[in-house]
Motif scaffolding. Structure first.
Motif, PDB file in Angstrom:
ATOM      1  N   UNK A  53       0.830  -1.203   0.000  1.00  0.00           N
ATOM      2  CA  UNK A  53       0.000   0.000   0.000  1.00  0.00           C
ATOM      3  C   UNK A  53       0.860   1.247   0.000  1.00  0.00           C
ATOM      4  N   UNK A  54       1.975   1.213   0.706  1.00  0.00           N
ATOM      5  CA  UNK A  54       2.875   2.358   0.703  1.00  0.00           C
ATOM      6  C   UNK A  54       3.407   2.659  -0.694  1.00  0.00           C
ATOM      7  N   UNK A  55       3.787   1.626  -1.429  1.00  0.00           N
ATOM      8  CA  UNK A  55       4.267   1.816  -2.799  1.00  0.00           C
ATOM      9  C   UNK A  55       3.163   2.293  -3.730  1.00  0.00           C
ATOM     10  N   UNK A  56       1.942   1.801  -3.527  1.00  0.00           N
ATOM     11  CA  UNK A  56       0.815   2.251  -4.353  1.00  0.00           C
ATOM     12  C   UNK A  56       0.513   3.726  -4.106  1.00  0.00           C
ATOM     13  N   UNK A  57       0.540   4.144  -2.852  1.00  0.00           N
ATOM     14  CA  UNK A  57       0.294   5.552  -2.532  1.00  0.00           C
ATOM     15  C   UNK A  57       1.452   6.407  -3.038  1.00  0.00           C
TER      16      UNK A  57
END
Length: 85
Positions: A53-57
């Protein structure tokens, strides 16, 4: 949905609304504020929801703030082109 993801999605909506408003400085002041808020927000999302999720954000934020990234990349590449003294 975690509070971090909610805040990140609100950041994305706010960034898109700011991009639609007219600006005399081509939104650079807003970009600086969005970057200053977005970097800790990515860390918060990563800590709460995990690295995927961090990479997606991070990717979503980079797509919104693509021109500051382009200029930063050009600046970094220009630093390596100077001859050694």
């Amino acid at each position: 949905m975690t509070p971090a993801l909610t805040a990140a999605l609100l950041w994305l909506v706010l960034a898109n609304v700011i991009a639609m408003l007219p600006s005399r400085d081509h939104h650079w002041r807003a970009a600086y504020v969005l970057i200053a808020v977005g970097i800790p927000l990515v860390g918060w999302v990563t800590a709460q929801s995990g690295p995927i999720w961090g990479l997606l954000i991070l990717a979503a934020g980079a797509s919104v703030l693509r021109w500051p990234l382009v200029y930063f990349w050009r600046w970094i590449k220009g630093k390596g082109d100077s001859p050694a003294e």
